[in-house]
Design a protein around this motif. Structure first.
Motif, PDB file in Angstrom:
ATOM      1  N   ALA A 192     156.408  97.508  62.508  1.00  0.00           N
ATOM      2  CA  ALA A 192     156.507  97.164  61.087  1.00  0.00           C
ATOM      3  C   ALA A 192     157.912  96.699  60.714  1.00  0.00           C
ATOM      4  N   VAL A 193     158.920  97.418  61.174  1.00  0.00           N
ATOM      5  CA  VAL A 193     160.296  97.105  60.785  1.00  0.00           C
ATOM      6  C   VAL A 193     160.792  95.832  61.468  1.00  0.00           C
ATOM      7  N   LEU A 194     160.444  95.666  62.736  1.00  0.00           N
ATOM      8  CA  LEU A 194     160.914  94.504  63.490  1.00  0.00           C
ATOM      9  C   LEU A 194     159.966  93.309  63.394  1.00  0.00           C
ATOM     10  N   ASP A 195     158.766  93.528  62.852  1.00  0.00           N
ATOM     11  CA  ASP A 195     157.722  92.508  62.795  1.00  0.00           C
ATOM     12  C   ASP A 195     157.469  91.906  64.177  1.00  0.00           C
ATOM     13  N   GLU A 196     157.392  92.804  65.145  1.00  0.00           N
ATOM     14  CA  GLU A 196     157.183  92.412  66.535  1.00  0.00           C
ATOM     15  C   GLU A 196     155.800  92.880  66.986  1.00  0.00           C
ATOM     16  N   LYS A 197     154.838  91.970  66.920  1.00  0.00           N
ATOM     17  CA  LYS A 197     153.435  92.308  67.202  1.00  0.00           C
ATOM     18  C   LYS A 197     153.225  92.809  68.634  1.00  0.00           C
ATOM     19  N   ALA A 198     154.068  92.388  69.553  1.00  0.00           N
ATOM     20  CA  ALA A 198     153.904  92.792  70.950  1.00  0.00           C
ATOM     21  C   ALA A 198     154.015  94.307  71.121  1.00  0.00           C
ATOM     22  N   LEU A 199     154.686  94.980  70.201  1.00  0.00           N
ATOM     23  CA  LEU A 199     154.798  96.438  70.297  1.00  0.00           C
ATOM     24  C   LEU A 199     153.449  97.130  70.102  1.00  0.00           C
ATOM     25  N   GLY A 200     152.510  96.443  69.500  1.00  0.00           N
ATOM     26  CA  GLY A 200     151.183  96.998  69.281  1.00  0.00           C
ATOM     27  C   GLY A 200     150.440  97.312  70.563  1.00  0.00           C
ATOM     28  N   ILE A 201     150.867  96.717  71.665  1.00  0.00           N
ATOM     29  CA  ILE A 201     150.210  96.974  72.949  1.00  0.00           C
ATOM     30  C   ILE A 201     150.462  98.409  73.425  1.00  0.00           C
ATOM     31  N   VAL A 202     151.545  99.030  72.955  1.00  0.00           N
ATOM     32  CA  VAL A 202     151.915 100.388  73.363  1.00  0.00           C
ATOM     33  C   VAL A 202     151.152 101.437  72.556  1.00  0.00           C
ATOM     34  N   THR A 203     150.825 101.116  71.322  1.00  0.00           N
ATOM     35  CA  THR A 203     150.250 102.076  70.385  1.00  0.00           C
ATOM     36  C   THR A 203     149.016 102.813  70.926  1.00  0.00           C
ATOM     37  N   PRO A 204     148.069 102.131  71.565  1.00  0.00           N
ATOM     38  CA  PRO A 204     146.882 102.854  72.054  1.00  0.00           C
ATOM     39  C   PRO A 204     147.189 103.974  73.056  1.00  0.00           C
ATOM     40  N   PHE A 205     148.289 103.850  73.785  1.00  0.00           N
ATOM     41  CA  PHE A 205     148.649 104.924  74.728  1.00  0.00           C
ATOM     42  C   PHE A 205     148.992 106.211  73.970  1.00  0.00           C
ATOM     43  N   GLY A 206     149.625 106.064  72.822  1.00  0.00           N
ATOM     44  CA  GLY A 206     149.872 107.220  71.970  1.00  0.00           C
ATOM     45  C   GLY A 206     148.576 107.792  71.434  1.00  0.00           C
ATOM     46  N   GLY A 207     147.644 106.908  71.081  1.00  0.00           N
ATOM     47  CA  GLY A 207     146.331 107.357  70.610  1.00  0.00           C
ATOM     48  C   GLY A 207     145.573 108.132  71.678  1.00  0.00           C
ATOM     49  N   ILE A 208     145.688 107.686  72.911  1.00  0.00           N
ATOM     50  CA  ILE A 208     145.046 108.405  74.022  1.00  0.00           C
ATOM     51  C   ILE A 208     145.676 109.784  74.186  1.00  0.00           C
ATOM     52  N   CYS A 209     146.992 109.863  74.049  1.00  0.00           N
ATOM     53  CA  CYS A 209     147.664 111.171  74.105  1.00  0.00           C
ATOM     54  C   CYS A 209     147.121 112.098  73.022  1.00  0.00           C
ATOM     55  N   PHE A 210     146.946 111.558  71.801  1.00  0.00           N
ATOM     56  CA  PHE A 210     146.387 112.364  70.709  1.00  0.00           C
ATOM     57  C   PHE A 210     144.993 112.868  71.056  1.00  0.00           C
ATOM     58  N   LEU A 211     144.143 111.972  71.532  1.00  0.00           N
ATOM     59  CA  LEU A 211     142.764 112.344  71.850  1.00  0.00           C
ATOM     60  C   LEU A 211     142.708 113.442  72.915  1.00  0.00           C
ATOM     61  N   VAL A 212     143.475 113.271  73.971  1.00  0.00           N
ATOM     62  CA  VAL A 212     143.473 114.271  75.044  1.00  0.00           C
ATOM     63  C   VAL A 212     144.049 115.591  74.536  1.00  0.00           C
ATOM     64  N   ALA A 213     145.097 115.519  73.709  1.00  0.00           N
ATOM     65  CA  ALA A 213     145.697 116.747  73.159  1.00  0.00           C
ATOM     66  C   ALA A 213     144.680 117.530  72.345  1.00  0.00           C
ATOM     67  N   TRP A 214     143.934 116.850  71.476  1.00  0.00           N
ATOM     68  CA  TRP A 214     142.937 117.546  70.651  1.00  0.00           C
ATOM     69  C   TRP A 214     141.798 118.084  71.517  1.00  0.00           C
ATOM     70  N   LEU A 215     141.405 117.345  72.548  1.00  0.00           N
ATOM     71  CA  LEU A 215     140.359 117.822  73.451  1.00  0.00           C
ATOM     72  C   LEU A 215     140.811 119.086  74.181  1.00  0.00           C
ATOM     73  N   LEU A 216     142.052 119.086  74.670  1.00  0.00           N
ATOM     74  CA  LEU A 216     142.573 120.275  75.347  1.00  0.00           C
ATOM     75  C   LEU A 216     142.671 121.462  74.396  1.00  0.00           C
ATOM     76  N   LEU A 217     143.037 121.195  73.156  1.00  0.00           N
ATOM     77  CA  LEU A 217     143.081 122.270  72.155  1.00  0.00           C
ATOM     78  C   LEU A 217     141.682 122.835  71.929  1.00  0.00           C
ATOM     79  N   ALA A 218     140.697 121.955  71.845  1.00  0.00           N
ATOM     80  CA  ALA A 218     139.311 122.404  71.672  1.00  0.00           C
ATOM     81  C   ALA A 218     138.854 123.228  72.878  1.00  0.00           C
ATOM     82  N   LEU A 219     139.199 122.772  74.068  1.00  0.00           N
ATOM     83  CA  LEU A 219     138.813 123.516  75.277  1.00  0.00           C
ATOM     84  C   LEU A 219     139.496 124.876  75.325  1.00  0.00           C
ATOM     85  N   SER A 220     140.738 124.935  74.855  1.00  0.00           N
ATOM     86  CA  SER A 220     141.430 126.226  74.864  1.00  0.00           C
ATOM     87  C   SER A 220     140.757 127.215  73.919  1.00  0.00           C
ATOM     88  N   ALA A 221     140.123 126.703  72.874  1.00  0.00           N
ATOM     89  CA  ALA A 221     139.425 127.579  71.930  1.00  0.00           C
ATOM     90  C   ALA A 221     138.172 128.187  72.561  1.00  0.00           C
TER      91      ALA A 221
END
Length: 139
Positions: free
Chosen positions: A91-120
């Motif tokens: 957003a700040v740099l208006d560099e669309k190419a950075l968007g290619i990295v974003t899904p990797f963070g989303g995958i980290c979120f998904l796995v983190a929540w799944l592991l939290l659910a499994l720990s429960a």
């Protein structure tokens, strides 16, 4: 006992509030509404996952030896760095190419929540909770 995830969650929430205020007051007149929306998405995800980290920090006090909680916490923190961080920079740099990295963070979120659910679902092992460790000193 210090809690790294409680600290990271609280500090991430602090930074999320600061980034939100910066976006609302400092960036509003500087970047396009579309990029401001991207920036705000980063803030929203950072805040929700900061609360997730706080929850993991509190849960680790009950189950300090839980590997699932440890992995969940680190993945959630890395997800904040990658997902929200890439959206802030995009957003700040208006560099669309950075968007290619974003899904990797989303995958980290998904796995983190799944592991939290499994720990429960996992049955606590004797001697792994904070209360049983405290209790075992006296018996």
């Amino acid at each position: 006992m210090p809690s790294v995830f409680l600290f990271l969650g609280a500090f991430s929430a602090f930074l999320g509030v600061a980034c939100g205020a910066f976006g609302a007051h400092g960036l509003k007149a500087v970047i396009s509404p579309e990029l401001l929306a991207v920036y705000q998405t980063g803030v929203n995800y950072q805040m929700w996952h900061a609360l997730g980290l706080v929850a993991i920090g509190l849960l680790r006090q009950q189950c300090p030896g839980s590997k699932l909680l440890i992995w969940s916490g680190w993945l959630m923190f890395v997800g904040i760095l990658i997902f929200s961080g890439s959206l802030y920079l995009l957003a700040v740099l208006d560099e669309k190419a950075l968007g290619i990295v974003t899904p990797f963070g989303g995958i980290c979120f998904l796995v983190a929540w799944l592991l939290l659910a499994l720990s429960a679902l996992k049955k606590p092992q004797p001697g792994t909770s904070a209360t049983s460790k405290k209790h075992s000193r006296y018996h």
